[in-house]
Motif scaffolding. Structure first.
Motif, mmCIF file in Angstrom:
data_model
loop_
_atom_site.group_PDB
_atom_site.id
_atom_site.type_symbol
_atom_site.label_atom_id
_atom_site.label_comp_id
_atom_site.label_asym_id
_atom_site.label_seq_id
_atom_site.Cartn_x
_atom_site.Cartn_y
_atom_site.Cartn_z
ATOM 1 N N ASN A 232 54.417 30.377 47.270
ATOM 2 C CA ASN A 232 53.895 30.495 45.908
ATOM 3 C C ASN A 232 52.957 29.346 45.579
ATOM 4 O OD1 ASN A 232 55.710 32.741 44.746
ATOM 5 N ND2 ASN A 232 57.166 31.296 45.619
ATOM 6 N N ARG A 233 51.839 29.681 44.976
ATOM 7 C CA ARG A 233 50.885 28.675 44.509
ATOM 8 C C ARG A 233 50.107 29.243 43.331
ATOM 9 N NH1 ARG A 233 48.089 25.555 49.637
ATOM 10 N NH2 ARG A 233 50.008 25.125 50.710
ATOM 11 N N HIS A 234 49.264 28.412 42.763
ATOM 12 C CA HIS A 234 48.319 28.860 41.746
ATOM 13 C C HIS A 234 46.923 28.730 42.354
ATOM 14 C CE1 HIS A 234 51.729 28.445 39.065
ATOM 15 N NE2 HIS A 234 51.036 29.123 38.153
ATOM 16 N N ILE A 235 46.146 29.775 42.235
ATOM 17 C CA ILE A 235 44.796 29.817 42.788
ATOM 18 C C ILE A 235 43.808 29.913 41.630
ATOM 19 C CG2 ILE A 235 43.193 31.225 44.163
ATOM 20 C CD1 ILE A 235 45.272 29.776 45.866
ATOM 21 N N THR A 236 42.716 29.178 41.704
ATOM 22 C CA THR A 236 41.677 29.234 40.680
ATOM 23 C C THR A 236 40.702 30.350 41.010
ATOM 24 O OG1 THR A 236 41.855 26.854 40.320
ATOM 25 C CG2 THR A 236 39.860 27.941 39.507
ATOM 26 N N ILE A 237 40.527 31.264 40.059
ATOM 27 C CA ILE A 237 39.575 32.359 40.184
ATOM 28 C C ILE A 237 38.516 32.159 39.118
ATOM 29 C CG2 ILE A 237 39.233 34.857 40.025
ATOM 30 C CD1 ILE A 237 41.016 34.273 42.332
ATOM 31 N N LYS B 277 40.152 45.861 48.021
ATOM 32 C CA LYS B 277 39.070 46.838 47.882
ATOM 33 C C LYS B 277 38.246 46.966 49.160
ATOM 34 C CE LYS B 277 38.585 46.767 42.927
ATOM 35 N NZ LYS B 277 37.665 46.765 41.800
ATOM 36 N N GLY B 278 38.666 46.268 50.229
ATOM 37 C CA GLY B 278 37.984 46.365 51.519
ATOM 38 C C GLY B 278 36.776 45.471 51.682
ATOM 39 N N ILE B 279 36.595 44.522 50.794
ATOM 40 C CA ILE B 279 35.452 43.612 50.866
ATOM 41 C C ILE B 279 35.836 42.394 51.696
ATOM 42 C CG2 ILE B 279 33.869 42.164 49.539
ATOM 43 C CD1 ILE B 279 34.420 44.153 47.178
ATOM 44 N N GLU B 280 35.131 42.194 52.807
ATOM 45 C CA GLU B 280 35.380 41.041 53.674
ATOM 46 C C GLU B 280 34.531 39.874 53.189
ATOM 47 O OE1 GLU B 280 35.216 39.926 58.422
ATOM 48 O OE2 GLU B 280 35.394 42.019 57.809
ATOM 49 N N PHE B 281 35.119 38.666 53.193
ATOM 50 C CA PHE B 281 34.361 37.486 52.780
ATOM 51 C C PHE B 281 34.784 36.290 53.617
ATOM 52 C CE2 PHE B 281 38.186 37.546 50.272
ATOM 53 C CZ PHE B 281 38.528 36.224 50.041
ATOM 54 N N ASN B 282 33.865 35.329 53.766
ATOM 55 C CA ASN B 282 34.158 34.137 54.556
ATOM 56 C C ASN B 282 33.528 32.874 53.973
ATOM 57 O OD1 ASN B 282 31.510 34.553 55.185
ATOM 58 N ND2 ASN B 282 31.841 34.988 57.345
ATOM 59 N N THR B 283 33.187 32.919 52.694
ATOM 60 C CA THR B 283 32.662 31.735 52.009
ATOM 61 C C THR B 283 33.115 31.757 50.555
ATOM 62 O OG1 THR B 283 30.622 32.843 51.342
ATOM 63 C CG2 THR B 283 30.556 31.608 53.431
ATOM 64 N N GLY B 284 32.932 30.655 49.889
ATOM 65 C CA GLY B 284 33.202 30.574 48.463
ATOM 66 C C GLY B 284 34.488 29.825 48.149
ATOM 67 N N ALA B 285 34.685 29.587 46.857
ATOM 68 C CA ALA B 285 35.833 28.809 46.400
ATOM 69 C C ALA B 285 37.155 29.504 46.699
ATOM 70 C CB ALA B 285 35.705 28.529 44.901
ATOM 71 N N LEU B 286 37.206 30.823 46.522
ATOM 72 C CA LEU B 286 38.444 31.556 46.813
ATOM 73 C C LEU B 286 38.775 31.473 48.293
ATOM 74 C CD1 LEU B 286 40.791 33.324 45.934
ATOM 75 C CD2 LEU B 286 39.300 35.326 46.229
ATOM 76 N N PHE B 287 37.767 31.651 49.149
ATOM 77 C CA PHE B 287 37.990 31.537 50.583
ATOM 78 C C PHE B 287 38.539 30.153 50.930
ATOM 79 C CE2 PHE B 287 36.813 30.328 54.862
ATOM 80 C CZ PHE B 287 37.232 31.423 55.616
#
Length: 89
Positions: free
Chosen positions: A6-11, A66-76
């Motif tokens: 468990n953690r808190h993630i910033t979106i 939703k099937g969107i692949e990502f490999n950059t950004g703050a969430l990643f």
């Protein structure tokens, strides 16, 4: 609270930044580790319910519900750090 589970993630989106409670489900197969990061839906942020991270192809791959692949950004970056922590422990 176990930080492995468990953690808190910033979106951040067009409405601003939100600290979202998130939990992880871990699945280990052979040499691959798959982690499903599930976001609390009570705030209705983000647009997707979960992200699955795995290393089945030899690198860290993340895909939203939703099937969107990502490999950059703050969430990643946040999920990668959490994933890496799970691998090390």
């Amino acid at each position: 609270m176990n930080l492995r589970e468990n953690r808190h993630i910033t979106i951040t989106n067009s409405k601003g930044g939100f600290l979202i409670p998130t939990r992880s489900l871990i699945e280990k197969n052979d040499n691959a580790l798959k982690v499903k990061f599930i976001f609390d839906r009570t705030l209705r942020v983000p647009d997707f319910e979960y992200v699955i991270a795995d290393n089945e192809k030899g690198y860290i791959r993340m895909v939203t519900s939703k099937g969107i692949e990502f490999n950059t950004g703050a969430l990643f970056d946040q999920l990668f750090d959490w994933y890496d922590d799970i691998i090390k422990n």
